[in-house]
Design a protein around this motif. Structure first.
Motif, PDB file in Angstrom:
ATOM      1  N   LEU A 171       0.840  -1.201   0.000  1.00 36.56           N
ATOM      2  CA  LEU A 171       0.000   0.000   0.000  1.00 36.56           C
ATOM      3  C   LEU A 171       0.875   1.250   0.000  1.00 36.56           C
ATOM      4  N   THR A 172       0.558   2.166  -0.919  1.00 36.74           N
ATOM      5  CA  THR A 172       1.372   3.374  -1.073  1.00 36.74           C
ATOM      6  C   THR A 172       0.493   4.609  -0.939  1.00 36.74           C
ATOM      7  N   ALA A 173       1.120   5.740  -0.643  1.00 36.23           N
ATOM      8  CA  ALA A 173       0.366   6.979  -0.450  1.00 36.23           C
ATOM      9  C   ALA A 173      -0.401   7.349  -1.713  1.00 36.23           C
ATOM     10  N   CYS A 174       0.205   7.152  -2.876  1.00 37.36           N
ATOM     11  CA  CYS A 174      -0.491   7.429  -4.121  1.00 37.36           C
ATOM     12  C   CYS A 174      -0.916   6.100  -4.750  1.00 37.36           C
ATOM     13  N   PRO A 175      -2.205   5.977  -5.108  1.00 40.32           N
ATOM     14  CA  PRO A 175      -2.683   4.707  -5.667  1.00 40.32           C
ATOM     15  C   PRO A 175      -2.005   4.328  -6.988  1.00 40.32           C
ATOM     16  N   THR A 176      -1.307   5.284  -7.620  1.00 36.14           N
ATOM     17  CA  THR A 176      -0.630   4.956  -8.884  1.00 36.14           C
ATOM     18  C   THR A 176       0.613   4.095  -8.648  1.00 36.14           C
ATOM     19  N   ASN A 177       1.015   3.920  -7.379  1.00 33.77           N
ATOM     20  CA  ASN A 177       2.200   3.094  -7.089  1.00 33.77           C
ATOM     21  C   ASN A 177       1.844   1.776  -6.402  1.00 33.77           C
ATOM     22  N   VAL A 178       0.545   1.578  -6.151  1.00 32.01           N
ATOM     23  CA  VAL A 178       0.127   0.453  -5.319  1.00 32.01           C
ATOM     24  C   VAL A 178       0.411  -0.896  -6.001  1.00 32.01           C
ATOM     25  N   GLY A 179       0.479  -1.955  -5.202  1.00 29.05           N
ATOM     26  CA  GLY A 179       0.723  -3.292  -5.754  1.00 29.05           C
ATOM     27  C   GLY A 179       2.173  -3.693  -5.537  1.00 29.05           C
ATOM     28  N   THR A 180       2.937  -3.627  -6.617  1.00 27.77           N
ATOM     29  CA  THR A 180       4.362  -3.961  -6.499  1.00 27.77           C
ATOM     30  C   THR A 180       5.166  -2.780  -5.971  1.00 27.77           C
ATOM     31  N   GLY A 181       4.652  -1.568  -6.169  1.00 23.55           N
ATOM     32  CA  GLY A 181       5.398  -0.373  -5.772  1.00 23.55           C
ATOM     33  C   GLY A 181       6.661  -0.175  -6.583  1.00 23.55           C
ATOM     34  N   ILE A 182       6.746  -0.869  -7.726  1.00 28.21           N
ATOM     35  CA  ILE A 182       8.018  -0.846  -8.474  1.00 28.21           C
ATOM     36  C   ILE A 182       7.994   0.187  -9.606  1.00 28.21           C
ATOM     37  N   ARG A 183       9.089   0.885  -9.760  1.00 30.62           N
ATOM     38  CA  ARG A 183       9.275   1.773 -10.903  1.00 30.62           C
ATOM     39  C   ARG A 183      10.629   1.433 -11.514  1.00 30.62           C
ATOM     40  N   VAL A 184      10.594   0.934 -12.734  1.00 27.02           N
ATOM     41  CA  VAL A 184      11.818   0.567 -13.442  1.00 27.02           C
ATOM     42  C   VAL A 184      12.097   1.666 -14.446  1.00 27.02           C
ATOM     43  N   SER A 185      13.324   2.188 -14.469  1.00 30.01           N
ATOM     44  CA  SER A 185      13.581   3.205 -15.483  1.00 30.01           C
ATOM     45  C   SER A 185      14.975   3.080 -16.053  1.00 30.01           C
ATOM     46  N   ALA A 186      15.116   3.608 -17.263  1.00 25.33           N
ATOM     47  CA  ALA A 186      16.427   3.637 -17.900  1.00 25.33           C
ATOM     48  C   ALA A 186      16.613   5.005 -18.520  1.00 25.33           C
ATOM     49  N   MET A 187      17.856   5.488 -18.494  1.00 27.83           N
ATOM     50  CA  MET A 187      18.175   6.773 -19.107  1.00 27.83           C
ATOM     51  C   MET A 187      18.801   6.493 -20.461  1.00 27.83           C
ATOM     52  N   LEU A 188      18.138   6.974 -21.506  1.00 19.96           N
ATOM     53  CA  LEU A 188      18.616   6.685 -22.859  1.00 19.96           C
ATOM     54  C   LEU A 188      19.145   7.945 -23.531  1.00 19.96           C
ATOM     55  N   HIS A 189      20.184   7.769 -24.342  1.00 18.45           N
ATOM     56  CA  HIS A 189      20.734   8.880 -25.122  1.00 18.45           C
ATOM     57  C   HIS A 189      20.329   8.663 -26.580  1.00 18.45           C
ATOM     58  N   LEU A 190      19.449   9.536 -27.102  1.00 19.58           N
ATOM     59  CA  LEU A 190      18.847   9.289 -28.411  1.00 19.58           C
ATOM     60  C   LEU A 190      19.070  10.428 -29.417  1.00 19.58           C
ATOM     61  N   PRO A 191      20.323  10.803 -29.659  1.00 22.78           N
ATOM     62  CA  PRO A 191      20.568  11.932 -30.563  1.00 22.78           C
ATOM     63  C   PRO A 191      20.196  11.652 -32.014  1.00 22.78           C
ATOM     64  N   ALA A 192      20.446  10.421 -32.501  1.00 21.30           N
ATOM     65  CA  ALA A 192      20.195  10.142 -33.919  1.00 21.30           C
ATOM     66  C   ALA A 192      18.696  10.115 -34.220  1.00 21.30           C
ATOM     67  N   LEU A 193      17.900   9.646 -33.266  1.00 19.72           N
ATOM     68  CA  LEU A 193      16.444   9.680 -33.461  1.00 19.72           C
ATOM     69  C   LEU A 193      15.959  11.129 -33.500  1.00 19.72           C
ATOM     70  N   HIS A 194      16.659  11.986 -32.767  1.00 20.40           N
ATOM     71  CA  HIS A 194      16.336  13.410 -32.768  1.00 20.40           C
ATOM     72  C   HIS A 194      16.706  14.023 -34.126  1.00 20.40           C
ATOM     73  N   ILE A 195      17.932  13.775 -34.574  1.00 18.44           N
ATOM     74  CA  ILE A 195      18.397  14.356 -35.844  1.00 18.44           C
ATOM     75  C   ILE A 195      17.528  13.876 -37.007  1.00 18.44           C
ATOM     76  N   THR A 196      17.167  12.596 -36.979  1.00 13.33           N
ATOM     77  CA  THR A 196      16.357  12.061 -38.084  1.00 13.33           C
ATOM     78  C   THR A 196      14.859  12.289 -37.862  1.00 13.33           C
ATOM     79  N   LYS A 197      14.535  13.105 -36.868  1.00 19.78           N
ATOM     80  CA  LYS A 197      13.148  13.522 -36.602  1.00 19.78           C
ATOM     81  C   LYS A 197      12.202  12.347 -36.337  1.00 19.78           C
ATOM     82  N   GLN A 198      12.687  11.321 -35.713  1.00 19.96           N
ATOM     83  CA  GLN A 198      11.805  10.191 -35.408  1.00 19.96           C
ATOM     84  C   GLN A 198      11.489  10.126 -33.921  1.00 19.96           C
ATOM     85  N   ILE A 199      12.109  11.041 -33.172  1.00 17.31           N
ATOM     86  CA  ILE A 199      12.049  10.911 -31.716  1.00 17.31           C
ATOM     87  C   ILE A 199      10.625  10.973 -31.174  1.00 17.31           C
ATOM     88  N   GLU A 200       9.810  11.907 -31.666  1.00 14.96           N
ATOM     89  CA  GLU A 200       8.444  12.037 -31.149  1.00 14.96           C
ATOM     90  C   GLU A 200       7.636  10.758 -31.380  1.00 14.96           C
TER      91      GLU A 200
END
Lengths: 360, 165
Positions: A171-200
């Motif tokens: 149980l968590t203070a915000c219901p958006t975290n309830v259950g596993t309480g897990i948040r998995v994240s990765a920091m990605l560097h995506l310059p070529a997707l930006h240059i080739t305008k595919q990032i969005e």
């Protein structure tokens, strides 16, 4: 360059002149994935959530954690610090190093953080939940991070009772975290997707998969230096393993592949334009006498892409170090004085030139 | 990529239409897409979720009367901040919170992840523990050591898992 003034109360000041080991640029797919993180939200049963805890109750929660969790904290080589005992600068340094969130760095008191010696694990106390346990690794290495954090979580659970229900899980203070309480994240560097305008397009398809896309400092932060943090939003109705597997196989690995393809395409179709970008970036970073933080991050992004493409040989670790040290609190800490904007730009330019000197 | 229509805002809506056997690609910003009557699926904010929920809920007043006896959290306050006051609120807000959870969790309303390794104490026991702790604190503040000792005994009777020391 170092100046000891202004380091009062700083017990480990020298430590903040360098990056943590987990940011060393190693690990799988580290040409594109800067780092992986897993965070667990947990609350103690028998206490109100932080929202309903007044100052005395917050102090009681911290004391409870200090006593009950001394064993797991010691086992993980973790030191507990009260936020109210830290200076503003120290709090900002911890936030830039991801040890605490920016939200926590703005708290005036009633919060604490336990951080491991090598900074690869931290436990925030009284952030949005009683405990926010985090672990980090360089590159795309979610499973290793999960194993480490899960072990610490089990050790903590042997000492205390978490707020839990059969129905909703943790149980968590915000219901958006309830259950596993897990948040998995990765920091990605995506310059070529930006240059080739595919990032969005790529980021929108990630959003369609119920993933959050954010800037380098999480919620509310703007993307800088083509760096994007991608994380799961759903925490209930799936097992932890399923959540880890889904984000890795259905989002992170495909996005890394798209970025790689975009880089190959750029090199094939417009090699001179790409080289021009990379070597101009190198020229500016090694020549500038004044550089703003935004400009530095912009050119560092192109330089990093050049290194990943094999055009320039600089250890990724050095690039990670520069990207951390040019941030406001680190810069101020290194220099030791409160600088004015123009002085900061000068100090930043000096620092970058010095770090890159031996590679050009 | 800029919007095909206004050439001003970034295109965030990407459509492929088949007209007369030809494939036509359209890239629009959210404003032009809205003008063309294309519903843009945004990430739903908690606030919007609550409002939708309230509109859908005919017994709004009844919902607003829900107050957690343990932490004092009421539905209106939760709506405002999106944060609950104590673990007990999940039980107090019952079906209403289940709807909020379902909307933010891709329709899921049951935990299937790792189970808590200890015997799970009942919500009642956790609640009792919390109340006793509050009483204990008050008694100590009033320097009523006799009551404090009695409350401490009561706390000690509760299982360690529902009321950790």
């Amino acid at each position: 360059m170092r100046n000891s003034r202004g380091f009062k109360n700083m017990d480990i000041s020298g430590k903040y002149h360098n990056i943590a080991d987990w940011m060393d640029g190693s690990g799988p797919m580290s040409d594109i994935v800067i780092s992986s993180r897993v965070r667990l939200a947990r609350n103690f049963s028998g206490f109100p959530f932080v929202t309903r805890a007044d100052r005395a109750k917050r102090a009681e929660i911290i004391e409870f954690a200090r006593v009950q969790l001394s064993r797991p904290f010691n086992a993980g080589n973790m030191t507990l610090k009260l936020l109210e005992e830290l200076t503003e600068l120290e709090k900002n340094l911890l936030a830039e190093r991801y040890i605490i969130t920016e939200k926590l760095s703005r708290e005036s008191g009633g919060s604490a953080v336990a951080v491991s010696e090598n900074e690869s694990m931290s436990v925030m106390l009284n952030e949005e939940d009683h405990l926010r346990i985090q672990a980090f690794a360089s590159g795309l290495d979610i499973n290793t991070v999960w194993e480490r954090i899960s072990e610490l979580d089990h050790q903590i659970e042997q000492q205390v009772s978490y707020a839990y229900s059969e129905e909703y899980g943790y149980l968590t203070a915000c219901p958006t975290n309830v259950g596993t309480g897990i948040r998995v994240s990765a920091m990605l560097h995506l310059p070529a997707l930006h240059i080739t305008k595919q990032i969005e397009k790529v980021l929108n398809s990630a959003r369609d998969m119920h993933l959050a896309v954010r800037g380098i400092h999480g919620e509310g932060s703007e993307p800088v230096g083509d760096l994007f943090q991608i994380s799961n939003q759903t925490t209930l109705g799936k097992s932890e393993e399923q959540i880890l597997q889904e984000i890795q196989k259905m989002a992170l690995e495909p996005i890394v592949e798209y970025e790689r393809r975009a880089r190959i395409r750029l090199l094939k179709e417009t090699p001179i334009v790409v080289e021009d970008k990379i070597f101009r970036a190198l020229g500016i970073l090694t020549g500038a006498r004044l550089i703003t933080s935004q400009e530095a991050m912009f050119f560092m992004s192109q330089l990093r892409m050049g290194v990943a493409m094999g055009k320039i040989s600089i250890p990724i670790k050095v690039l990670n170090e520069i990207m951390l040290l040019v941030q406001p609190a680190h810069l101020q800490h290194l220099c030791g004085d409160n600088l004015e904007a123009s002085q900061r730009d000068q100090f930043r330019a000096d620092l970058i030139r010095q770090k890159l000197q031996e590679y050009v | 990529m800029k919007c095909d229509k206004c050439h001003e805002h970034p295109a965030t809506v990407h459509l492929t239409e088949i007209a007369d056997g030809h494939k036509v690609e359209k890239h629009l910003c959210k404003y032009c897409a809205a003008q063309e009557g294309i519903a843009v699926k945004n990430q739903v904010s908690l606030d919007k979720m609550f409002n939708d929920l309230l509109v859908a809920h005919k017994e709004v007043d009844q919902l607003n009367e829900l107050v957690c006896p343990s932490c004092g959290m009421n539905w209106a306050e939760f709506r405002k901040t999106g944060l609950l006051g104590c673990p007990n609120d999940y039980a107090v807000f019952g079906e209403a919170i289940e709807q909020v959870i379902s909307r933010s969790q891709e329709g899921a309303i049951r935990h299937v992840g790792s189970r808590k390794s200890q015997i799970v104490p009942s919500g009642d026991e956790q609640l009792r523990c919390m109340k006793l702790r509050q009483e204990l604190q008050k008694a100590l503040e009033m320097e009523d050591y006799e009551s404090a000792a009695r409350i401490r005994d009561e706390i000690n009777v509760l299982s360690k898992s529902s009321c950790p020391e």
